[in-house]
Design an enzyme around this catalytic site. Sequence first.
Site, PDB file in Angstrom:
ATOM      1  N   GLY A 177       0.700  -1.217  -0.175  1.00  0.00           N
ATOM      2  CA  GLY A 177      -0.068  -0.026   0.069  1.00  0.00           C
ATOM      3  C   GLY A 177       0.897   1.168  -0.021  1.00  0.00           C
ATOM      4  N   SER A 178       0.104   2.280   0.528  1.00  0.00           N
ATOM      5  CA  SER A 178       0.907   3.189   0.395  1.00  0.00           C
ATOM      6  C   SER A 178       2.131   3.646   1.467  1.00  0.00           C
ATOM      7  CB  SER A 178       0.140   4.831   0.754  1.00  0.00           C
ATOM      8  OG  SER A 178      -0.641   4.948   1.891  1.00  0.00           O
TER       9      SER A 178
ATOM     10  N   ALA B 296       2.692   6.144   3.364  1.00  0.00           N
ATOM     11  CA  ALA B 296       2.121   6.838   4.606  1.00  0.00           C
ATOM     12  C   ALA B 296       1.647   5.625   5.530  1.00  0.00           C
ATOM     13  CB  ALA B 296       1.012   7.981   4.215  1.00  0.00           C
TER      14      ALA B 296
ATOM     15  N   GLU C 133       5.779  -3.352   0.882  1.00  0.00           N
ATOM     16  CA  GLU C 133       5.634  -2.917  -0.525  1.00  0.00           C
ATOM     17  C   GLU C 133       5.063  -1.660  -0.668  1.00  0.00           C
ATOM     18  OE1 GLU C 133       7.437  -4.651  -2.825  1.00  0.00           O
ATOM     19  OE2 GLU C 133       7.817  -6.417  -1.701  1.00  0.00           O
TER      20      GLU C 133
ATOM     21  N   CYS D 162       2.101   0.591  -8.752  1.00  0.00           N
ATOM     22  CA  CYS D 162       2.946   1.193  -7.961  1.00  0.00           C
ATOM     23  C   CYS D 162       4.353   1.512  -8.497  1.00  0.00           C
ATOM     24  CB  CYS D 162       3.282   0.092  -6.682  1.00  0.00           C
ATOM     25  SG  CYS D 162       3.786  -1.427  -7.415  1.00  0.00           S
TER      26      CYS D 162
HETATM   27  P1  NAP Z   1      -3.277   2.702   1.217  1.00  0.00           P
HETATM   28  O1  NAP Z   1      -4.364   3.608   1.563  1.00  0.00           O
HETATM   29  O2  NAP Z   1      -1.924   2.735   2.220  1.00  0.00           O
HETATM   30  O3  NAP Z   1      -3.950   1.095   1.715  1.00  0.00           O
HETATM   31  C1  NAP Z   1      -3.654  -0.054   1.676  1.00  0.00           C
HETATM   32  C2  NAP Z   1      -4.343  -1.000   2.534  1.00  0.00           C
HETATM   33  O4  NAP Z   1      -4.111  -0.709   4.041  1.00  0.00           O
HETATM   34  C3  NAP Z   1      -5.628  -0.965   2.299  1.00  0.00           C
HETATM   35  O5  NAP Z   1      -6.247  -2.538   2.616  1.00  0.00           O
HETATM   36  C4  NAP Z   1      -6.211  -0.053   3.586  1.00  0.00           C
HETATM   37  O6  NAP Z   1      -7.539  -0.298   3.964  1.00  0.00           O
HETATM   38  C5  NAP Z   1      -5.404  -0.771   4.576  1.00  0.00           C
HETATM   39  N1  NAP Z   1      -5.211   0.550   5.922  1.00  0.00           N
HETATM   40  C6  NAP Z   1      -5.410   1.707   5.718  1.00  0.00           C
HETATM   41  N2  NAP Z   1      -4.859   2.427   6.796  1.00  0.00           N
HETATM   42  C7  NAP Z   1      -4.421   1.446   7.653  1.00  0.00           C
HETATM   43  C8  NAP Z   1      -3.851   1.278   8.905  1.00  0.00           C
HETATM   44  N3  NAP Z   1      -3.715   2.381   9.663  1.00  0.00           N
HETATM   45  N4  NAP Z   1      -3.259   0.144   9.437  1.00  0.00           N
HETATM   46  C9  NAP Z   1      -3.319  -0.935   8.474  1.00  0.00           C
HETATM   47  N5  NAP Z   1      -3.876  -0.842   7.538  1.00  0.00           N
HETATM   48  C10 NAP Z   1      -4.441   0.381   7.033  1.00  0.00           C
HETATM   49  O7  NAP Z   1      -2.956   2.198  -0.236  1.00  0.00           O
HETATM   50  P2  NAP Z   1      -3.889   2.141  -1.245  1.00  0.00           P
HETATM   51  O8  NAP Z   1      -4.305   3.665  -1.674  1.00  0.00           O
HETATM   52  O9  NAP Z   1      -4.947   1.154  -1.090  1.00  0.00           O
HETATM   53  O10 NAP Z   1      -2.824   1.852  -2.405  1.00  0.00           O
HETATM   54  C11 NAP Z   1      -2.341   2.429  -3.300  1.00  0.00           C
HETATM   55  C12 NAP Z   1      -0.696   2.552  -2.686  1.00  0.00           C
HETATM   56  O11 NAP Z   1      -0.232   0.929  -2.772  1.00  0.00           O
HETATM   57  C13 NAP Z   1       0.382   3.418  -3.809  1.00  0.00           C
HETATM   58  O12 NAP Z   1       1.003   3.812  -3.047  1.00  0.00           O
HETATM   59  C14 NAP Z   1       0.931   2.171  -4.368  1.00  0.00           C
HETATM   60  O13 NAP Z   1       2.344   2.475  -4.984  1.00  0.00           O
HETATM   61  C15 NAP Z   1       1.148   1.203  -3.317  1.00  0.00           C
HETATM   62  N6  NAP Z   1       1.394  -0.095  -4.012  1.00  0.00           N
HETATM   63  C16 NAP Z   1       2.510  -0.647  -4.124  1.00  0.00           C
HETATM   64  C17 NAP Z   1       2.790  -1.964  -4.519  1.00  0.00           C
HETATM   65  C18 NAP Z   1       4.161  -2.485  -4.191  1.00  0.00           C
HETATM   66  O14 NAP Z   1       4.252  -3.680  -4.484  1.00  0.00           O
HETATM   67  N7  NAP Z   1       5.503  -1.731  -3.985  1.00  0.00           N
HETATM   68  C19 NAP Z   1       1.736  -2.505  -5.325  1.00  0.00           C
HETATM   69  C20 NAP Z   1       0.815  -2.076  -5.470  1.00  0.00           C
HETATM   70  C21 NAP Z   1       0.390  -0.808  -4.671  1.00  0.00           C
HETATM   71  P3  NAP Z   1      -8.618   0.750   3.179  1.00  0.00           P
HETATM   72  O15 NAP Z   1      -8.725   0.213   2.092  1.00  0.00           O
HETATM   73  O16 NAP Z   1      -9.998   0.154   4.214  1.00  0.00           O
HETATM   74  O17 NAP Z   1      -8.266   1.984   3.319  1.00  0.00           O
END
Ligand code: NAP
Length: 496
Positions: free
Chosen positions: A240-241, A243, A263, A297
Amino acid sequence: MSGLKLQLKTPNGISYEQPTGLFINGEFVKGKSGKTFEVIAPYNEEVIANISEAEPVDVDVAVDAAEEAFKTWGHSDTETRARVLFKLADLIEQKTELFAAVESWDNGKTIAMATGDVGLVVSTFRNYGGWATKITGDTIETDADHFTYTRREPVGVCGMVIPWNFPLLMLSWKIAPALACGCTMILKSAESTPLTALLFASLLNEAGVPKGVVNIISGYGPAGAALASHSRIHKIAFTGSTATGRKIMESAAKSNVKNITLELGGKSPNLFFDDCDFDKSVKLALAAIFYNSGEVCSAGSRVYIQEGIYDKFLAALKTEVEKLKVGSPFDKDNYYGAQTNKLQFDKVMDYIQKGVEEGAQLVTGGKRIGNKGYYITPTIFADVSHSHTIATEEIFGPVLAVFKFKTVDEAIALANSSEYGLGSGIHTESLDRAIYVAHRLRAGSVWVNTYNDFHPQVPFGGYGTSGIGRELGKEVLENFTETKAIRIAGILGGRL
Ligand code: NAP
Ligand code: MG
């Protein structure tokens, strides 16, 4: 249909049963709170289904199940693990059309792209089916009178949290190797894309995965946070992100110092040298950023073009990108579909606005398409400077920033000027230059004359704020095992 399943029909006409519960201990159950949430289709903004929402109390129940299951699965024979992984691959493959249709509906990506994802998911399960019987320790010679060996033991109960851009693929990257290693797990899907994970859960019993080994929950951030801070979870695998990744790391440290892999995001550079294969490179530059509506990503979101071809290349990018059709994921003529959710759509539009305000040159795009569904035209900014927000922050949408460079070393310095380090691309006909640059880029992946060229046997992950650890390849097996060293004393100088 009553209970925890809905009879649905995908927009391209496939009727199926959509599970809506939490999958815990081998069955679909309601969340303890009884709460549900709406799943929205980004292609037309309509509600697809209401599904059970997991809260931290449900995480506890899932951990109990996974802990109990680990007592046997953690010692299961490796062929059993291989068999369930191969079976899962077959079952998913048989339902490729259904998985692709549901993924398109839920995520907004085109059917063609979703079908590509399902193919990669199937190969990921097959690859780790192969690995399951090949995870070994070492024997270590230290002296004549000790027998010393290592075992690669499953790390235990794992928590997994995944994003919404490749919902089923990100699930496979975690669940397949964890099963191969003998772990048990609780995976939380992203709140905006829970449907294919639940469909996947409906195959687990048939595939012979014992109850409690794989638990799938849907819900918001707090359920993910409960996994990261749980004292009986031994490892957290997060995608995920950056942050959220920071929060996960903090929770892991504060709870039980659990193992982590992260990741995270990226702002990946894609370098085009004067001697590149021009027509092929233009296509690659566009696919690198606009594939999956820019929600990748490792998207090549920063394009650096050498000065000798800069003007011609930029003109070709504009001509070619304006030929790309964007719209309903169910219309085969469209190259990409909708952004996955409203929040992300708004975020991308804000970045476009910022790019214009800060003085980057908007070459093409920058607009919403229609007024229903989250569609954005492919957008290219040129004359971007590294002081612009769009040059440094991850946009995660169909927005490309284009820069000019003179020398090879300048290109390397510009490429490495980001805090991220996930993907990168080099386009040149010179092998010497490709090797020189590839060995100097700070990025987990370097693609030469190709881009986003994934394979389950090839490790993937990031330098810097793009994360910690690697997925895929043999490297991911490190994530789900602990090395135990066993040293047995022999006669130690005595007599037999
Ligand atoms: P995100 O907002 O960080 O959310 C990722 C996951 O974390 C979601 O299931 C989210 O739940 C959950 N989450 C949110 N707050 C949390 C907390 N405090 N503690 C634990 N889990 C929590 O990211 P996203 O917007 O879904 O995805 C986009 C990001 O993923 C981009 O930055 C992208 O670059 C990155 N990404 C990286 C890769 C890699 O392999 N490096 C691959 C794909 C994507 P909710 O859905 O309920 O918010
Ligand atoms: Mg959705």
